[in-house]
Design a protein around this motif. Structure first.
Motif, PDB file in Angstrom:
ATOM      1  N   THR A  78       0.717  -1.146   0.153  1.00 46.79           N
ATOM      2  CA  THR A  78       0.004   0.106  -0.077  1.00 46.79           C
ATOM      3  C   THR A  78       0.750   1.263   0.137  1.00 46.79           C
ATOM      4  O   THR A  78       1.950   1.253   0.620  1.00 46.79           O
ATOM      5  N   VAL A  79       0.487   2.328  -0.765  1.00 47.15           N
ATOM      6  CA  VAL A  79       0.966   3.344  -0.781  1.00 47.15           C
ATOM      7  C   VAL A  79       0.071   4.669  -0.081  1.00 47.15           C
ATOM      8  O   VAL A  79      -1.079   4.364  -0.249  1.00 47.15           O
ATOM      9  N   TYR A  80       0.560   5.359   0.526  1.00 46.46           N
ATOM     10  CA  TYR A  80       0.043   6.353   1.479  1.00 46.46           C
ATOM     11  C   TYR A  80       0.072   7.705   0.795  1.00 46.46           C
ATOM     12  O   TYR A  80       1.283   8.098   0.668  1.00 46.46           O
ATOM     13  N   LEU A  81      -0.774   8.636   1.042  1.00 43.73           N
ATOM     14  CA  LEU A  81      -0.686  10.111   0.877  1.00 43.73           C
ATOM     15  C   LEU A  81      -1.085  10.830   2.268  1.00 43.73           C
ATOM     16  O   LEU A  81      -2.345  10.764   2.146  1.00 43.73           O
ATOM     17  N   GLN A  82      -0.461  11.032   3.167  1.00 44.27           N
ATOM     18  CA  GLN A  82      -0.857  12.077   4.091  1.00 44.27           C
ATOM     19  C   GLN A  82      -0.722  13.311   4.020  1.00 44.27           C
ATOM     20  O   GLN A  82       0.182  14.042   3.397  1.00 44.27           O
ATOM     21  N   MET A  83      -1.952  14.048   3.996  1.00 44.50           N
ATOM     22  CA  MET A  83      -2.263  15.284   3.683  1.00 44.50           C
ATOM     23  C   MET A  83      -2.482  16.129   4.823  1.00 44.50           C
ATOM     24  O   MET A  83      -3.556  16.058   5.508  1.00 44.50           O
ATOM     25  N   ASN A  84      -1.935  17.098   5.153  1.00 44.08           N
ATOM     26  CA  ASN A  84      -1.826  17.987   6.109  1.00 44.08           C
ATOM     27  C   ASN A  84      -2.311  19.355   5.813  1.00 44.08           C
ATOM     28  O   ASN A  84      -2.114  19.795   4.592  1.00 44.08           O
ATOM     29  N   SER A  85      -2.699  20.330   6.626  1.00 45.29           N
ATOM     30  CA  SER A  85      -3.084  21.771   6.480  1.00 45.29           C
ATOM     31  C   SER A  85      -3.593  21.995   5.172  1.00 45.29           C
ATOM     32  O   SER A  85      -3.136  22.679   4.226  1.00 45.29           O
ATOM     33  N   LEU A  86      -4.589  21.030   4.766  1.00 52.08           N
ATOM     34  CA  LEU A  86      -5.361  21.201   3.494  1.00 52.08           C
ATOM     35  C   LEU A  86      -6.019  22.529   3.234  1.00 52.08           C
ATOM     36  O   LEU A  86      -6.411  23.314   4.149  1.00 52.08           O
ATOM     37  N   LYS A  87      -5.917  22.992   1.965  1.00 55.03           N
ATOM     38  CA  LYS A  87      -6.511  24.188   1.450  1.00 55.03           C
ATOM     39  C   LYS A  87      -7.590  23.912   0.619  1.00 55.03           C
ATOM     40  O   LYS A  87      -7.578  23.098  -0.265  1.00 55.03           O
ATOM     41  N   PRO A  88      -8.495  24.887   0.378  1.00 53.09           N
ATOM     42  CA  PRO A  88      -9.557  24.721  -0.701  1.00 53.09           C
ATOM     43  C   PRO A  88      -8.986  24.423  -2.211  1.00 53.09           C
ATOM     44  O   PRO A  88      -9.741  23.477  -2.878  1.00 53.09           O
ATOM     45  N   ASP A  89      -7.888  25.059  -2.381  1.00 59.88           N
ATOM     46  CA  ASP A  89      -7.344  24.602  -3.692  1.00 59.88           C
ATOM     47  C   ASP A  89      -6.742  22.980  -3.959  1.00 59.88           C
ATOM     48  O   ASP A  89      -6.537  22.753  -4.803  1.00 59.88           O
ATOM     49  N   ASP A  90      -6.742  22.481  -2.900  1.00 57.16           N
ATOM     50  CA  ASP A  90      -6.333  20.897  -2.953  1.00 57.16           C
ATOM     51  C   ASP A  90      -7.526  20.091  -3.270  1.00 57.16           C
ATOM     52  O   ASP A  90      -7.363  19.141  -3.393  1.00 57.16           O
TER      53      ASP A  90
END
Length: 124
Positions: A78-90
């Protein structure tokens, strides 16, 4: 047959976090480069992050550097993408992809296999 299945998308407020997963199957991914891309409505698909399956070398788009972290768990395939401090542009559909022969980190055409995508929506 190689399969990539993304999960973990959803709706989150700005500043929040999500972790995307990409479950892989069908063959060993040793030597592959695994990438995350995203596509927002009306925009072209763009590179987000990538990692080499064997050595774990990573590469990020400038827009996510310092906020997103890509990783892989060989035991879980499995590959992960941890996304923090998300913005509307994401906000976008996020896709997992696999590249069998290295053609450049961000080269969309170099990736041979793609998942179906998972929606990430970040509200203001």
């Amino acid at each position: 047959q190689v399969q990539l299945v993304e999960s973990g998308g959803g709706l989150v407020q700005a500043g929040g976090s999500l972790r995307l997963s990409c479950a892989t199957s069908g063959r060993t991914f040793s030597g592959y480069t695994m990438g995350w891309f995203r596509q927002a409505p009306g925009k072209e698909r763009e590179f987000v992050a990538a990692i080499t399956w064997s050595g774990g070398t990573t590469y990020y788009a400038d827009s996510v550097k310092g906020r997103f972290t890509i990783s892989r768990d060989k035991a879980k395939n499995t590959v992960y993408l941890q996304m923090n401090s998300l913005k509307p542009d994401d906000t976008a559909v996020y896709y997992c992809a696999a590249m069998t022969k290295f053609m450049g980190w961000t080269t969309i055409s170099g990736y041979d296999y793609w998942g179906q995508g998972t929606q990430v929506t970040v509200s203001a």
